[in-house]
Design an enzyme around this catalytic site. Sequence first.
Site, PDB file in Angstrom:
ATOM      1  N   CYS A  57      -0.344  -2.974  15.325  1.00  0.00           N
ATOM      2  CA  CYS A  57      -0.100  -2.797  13.938  1.00  0.00           C
ATOM      3  C   CYS A  57      -0.681  -3.848  13.033  1.00  0.00           C
ATOM      4  O   CYS A  57      -0.632  -4.952  13.253  1.00  0.00           O
ATOM      5  CB  CYS A  57       1.259  -2.609  13.547  1.00  0.00           C
TER       6      CYS A  57
ATOM      7  N   CYS B 144       3.231   8.289   1.604  1.00  0.00           N
ATOM      8  CA  CYS B 144       3.796   7.385   2.568  1.00  0.00           C
ATOM      9  C   CYS B 144       3.835   6.013   2.020  1.00  0.00           C
ATOM     10  O   CYS B 144       2.732   5.439   1.334  1.00  0.00           O
ATOM     11  CB  CYS B 144       2.602   7.390   3.791  1.00  0.00           C
TER      12      CYS B 144
ATOM     13  N   LEU C 186       8.588   5.042  19.189  1.00  0.00           N
ATOM     14  CA  LEU C 186       8.847   4.759  20.631  1.00  0.00           C
ATOM     15  C   LEU C 186       7.642   4.118  21.437  1.00  0.00           C
ATOM     16  O   LEU C 186       7.778   2.843  22.015  1.00  0.00           O
ATOM     17  CB  LEU C 186       9.298   6.197  21.464  1.00  0.00           C
ATOM     18  N   HIS C 187       6.496   4.774  21.430  1.00  0.00           N
ATOM     19  CA  HIS C 187       5.129   4.488  22.045  1.00  0.00           C
ATOM     20  C   HIS C 187       5.208   3.906  23.639  1.00  0.00           C
ATOM     21  O   HIS C 187       4.264   3.664  23.881  1.00  0.00           O
ATOM     22  CB  HIS C 187       4.714   3.099  21.090  1.00  0.00           C
TER      23      HIS C 187
ATOM     24  N   GLU D  60       0.722  -1.197   0.022  1.00  0.00           N
ATOM     25  CA  GLU D  60      -0.138   0.090   0.128  1.00  0.00           C
ATOM     26  C   GLU D  60       0.840   1.198  -0.138  1.00  0.00           C
ATOM     27  O   GLU D  60       1.985   1.418   0.567  1.00  0.00           O
ATOM     28  CB  GLU D  60      -0.677   0.220   1.312  1.00  0.00           C
TER      29      GLU D  60
ATOM     30  N   CYS E 181      -1.441   1.844   7.688  1.00  0.00           N
ATOM     31  CA  CYS E 181      -0.766   0.904   8.676  1.00  0.00           C
ATOM     32  C   CYS E 181      -1.259  -0.609   8.032  1.00  0.00           C
ATOM     33  O   CYS E 181      -1.824  -1.367   8.805  1.00  0.00           O
ATOM     34  CB  CYS E 181      -0.640   0.841   9.973  1.00  0.00           C
TER      35      CYS E 181
ATOM     36  N   CYS F 182       5.635  -7.641   7.508  1.00  0.00           N
ATOM     37  CA  CYS F 182       6.783  -6.949   8.387  1.00  0.00           C
ATOM     38  C   CYS F 182       6.857  -7.936   9.595  1.00  0.00           C
ATOM     39  O   CYS F 182       6.099  -8.858   9.965  1.00  0.00           O
ATOM     40  CB  CYS F 182       6.330  -5.636   9.330  1.00  0.00           C
TER      41      CYS F 182
ATOM     42  N   GLY G 130       6.232  -2.314   6.576  1.00  0.00           N
ATOM     43  CA  GLY G 130       7.589  -2.909   6.738  1.00  0.00           C
ATOM     44  C   GLY G 130       8.443  -1.991   7.403  1.00  0.00           C
ATOM     45  O   GLY G 130       8.057  -0.850   8.011  1.00  0.00           O
TER      46      GLY G 130
ATOM     47  N   ASN H 224      -5.144   3.956  15.560  1.00  0.00           N
ATOM     48  CA  ASN H 224      -5.966   3.805  14.817  1.00  0.00           C
ATOM     49  C   ASN H 224      -6.728   2.486  15.039  1.00  0.00           C
ATOM     50  O   ASN H 224      -5.673   1.350  15.200  1.00  0.00           O
ATOM     51  CB  ASN H 224      -5.519   3.733  13.385  1.00  0.00           C
TER      52      ASN H 224
ATOM     53  N   CYS I 233       4.482  -5.656  16.086  1.00  0.00           N
ATOM     54  CA  CYS I 233       3.877  -4.567  16.989  1.00  0.00           C
ATOM     55  C   CYS I 233       2.425  -4.969  17.272  1.00  0.00           C
ATOM     56  O   CYS I 233       1.705  -5.236  16.301  1.00  0.00           O
ATOM     57  CB  CYS I 233       4.267  -3.340  16.625  1.00  0.00           C
TER      58      CYS I 233
HETATM   59  N1  SAH Z   1       8.128  -0.070  10.769  1.00  0.00           N
HETATM   60  C1  SAH Z   1       8.443   1.410  11.031  1.00  0.00           C
HETATM   61  C2  SAH Z   1       7.530   2.294   9.918  1.00  0.00           C
HETATM   62  C3  SAH Z   1       6.123   1.770   9.565  1.00  0.00           C
HETATM   63  S1  SAH Z   1       4.926   2.150  10.799  1.00  0.00           S
HETATM   64  C4  SAH Z   1       8.150   1.720  12.236  1.00  0.00           C
HETATM   65  O1  SAH Z   1       7.900   1.008  13.181  1.00  0.00           O
HETATM   66  O2  SAH Z   1       8.503   3.019  12.555  1.00  0.00           O
HETATM   67  C5  SAH Z   1       4.588   3.723  10.506  1.00  0.00           C
HETATM   68  C6  SAH Z   1       4.050   4.019  11.985  1.00  0.00           C
HETATM   69  O3  SAH Z   1       2.819   3.809  12.387  1.00  0.00           O
HETATM   70  C7  SAH Z   1       4.845   3.645  13.352  1.00  0.00           C
HETATM   71  O4  SAH Z   1       5.071   4.555  14.357  1.00  0.00           O
HETATM   72  C8  SAH Z   1       3.904   2.750  13.878  1.00  0.00           C
HETATM   73  O5  SAH Z   1       4.163   2.363  15.139  1.00  0.00           O
HETATM   74  C9  SAH Z   1       2.525   3.147  13.751  1.00  0.00           C
HETATM   75  N2  SAH Z   1       1.307   2.405  13.866  1.00  0.00           N
HETATM   76  C10 SAH Z   1       1.170   1.127  13.394  1.00  0.00           C
HETATM   77  N3  SAH Z   1      -0.062   0.924  13.637  1.00  0.00           N
HETATM   78  C11 SAH Z   1      -0.742   1.704  14.275  1.00  0.00           C
HETATM   79  C12 SAH Z   1      -2.069   2.170  14.597  1.00  0.00           C
HETATM   80  N4  SAH Z   1      -2.954   0.902  14.551  1.00  0.00           N
HETATM   81  N5  SAH Z   1      -2.561   3.377  15.252  1.00  0.00           N
HETATM   82  C13 SAH Z   1      -1.544   4.213  15.062  1.00  0.00           C
HETATM   83  N6  SAH Z   1      -0.113   4.319  14.770  1.00  0.00           N
HETATM   84  C14 SAH Z   1       0.239   3.092  14.341  1.00  0.00           C
END
Ligand code: SAH
Length: 342
Positions: free
Chosen positions: A118, A104, A214-215, A91, A332, A111, A158, A289, A115
């Site tokens: 995600c 984006c 970071l989260h 995508e 995502c 991936c 990814g 999201n 996480c």
């Molecule tokens: N793998 C890389 C880039 C792709 S994800 C990374 O981890 O940074 C891009 C961003 O979207 C990352 O910050 C990821 O943590 C976030 N992300 C993934 N799923 C999400 C969701 N359901 N809600 C909000 N952010 C999300």
Amino acid sequence: MKTDIKSLTLDEIVGLMEQWEQPRFRGAQIYAWIHAGCRSFSEMTNLPASLRGRLEEECALTCPSILRRQVSQKDGTVKYLWELGDGNTVESVVMKYRYGHSICLSTQVGCRMGCRFCASTLGGLVRCLEPSEMLDQILFAQKDLGIRISNVVLMGIGEPLDNFDSVLRFLRLANSPEGLNIGMRHISLSTCGLVEKVDKLAEYNLQLTLSVSLHAPDDDTRDLIMPVNRKYGVDEVLRACARYFEKTGRRISYEYAMIRGVNDTDRHARMLAEKLKGTGAHVNLIRLNYVEERGLEPSTPRQIERFTRILTDSGITVTVRRRLGSDIDASCGQLRRKTESN
Ligand code: SAH
């Protein structure tokens, strides 16, 4: 195996022409065609037919098809689901901002970072994308929309640093003056924080923006939502970021998805503020999201406000990401996921 010519730099294509005993300027012509989004060698009408024939025989020109295209009724955000040469799908999302268009894009099919929040990681990693396949997302979105894309964020499906060499080559191609000429300062690369790769990237001293997902400010919380944290803990990631800043002079942008009751309490905000204070860091808060399969809820707007205030009171700059394309699953891996399970 045919040569994936779109993944070659201008110098490499010129080298190939020399090898084929062609004039060097043919290399520049071919490079220009490729980076204008040309779909086949037969379209390269200023090349002699014999050269086109040889290109056809020995080289491949990647050209994804648009499997689905969704346009947000709210804000014009466009989401593409591309079908690659081998049938895999990825995508991209094109967003319109005051300063221009931003894409984006995806760097892998799936991936393997796992996480918890995600959608991209649900089916694991299928394969890495080639530089050409990353470039194609820009080239063919531009063509489809009749616009120029000025900004790129590597935040699609990814983990870019898990596909390091191809991503670096892609950056060089997208940045090349004879190609798309997208300035490094208009490119952001987002990573979950693979420490050795962050250090390796710093060596190249690129002027792109490094975004780090970071989260959570502590290992207990981050372990729960990001399995990669068991390998590289919060403090180790932050130290790598400090080295990156030192080496490149580029401030780090931290992404923080706000998940209700998991990482969004006042205590988390204070801990985060404590760790980032004085580092010049920027925090990008994203309201989670909602992903059906994940069972995690986004934070309330009120809690996001409180969290923001605690950070800004410590002198940290915070933006709360606008939610573009929320009506078209524009985040995502959600579209790829839906299509695959249909
Ligand atoms: N793998 C890389 C880039 C792709 S994800 C990374 O981890 O940074 C891009 C961003 O979207 C990352 O910050 C990821 O943590 C976030 N992300 C993934 N799923 C999400 C969701 N359901 N809600 C909000 N952010 C999300």
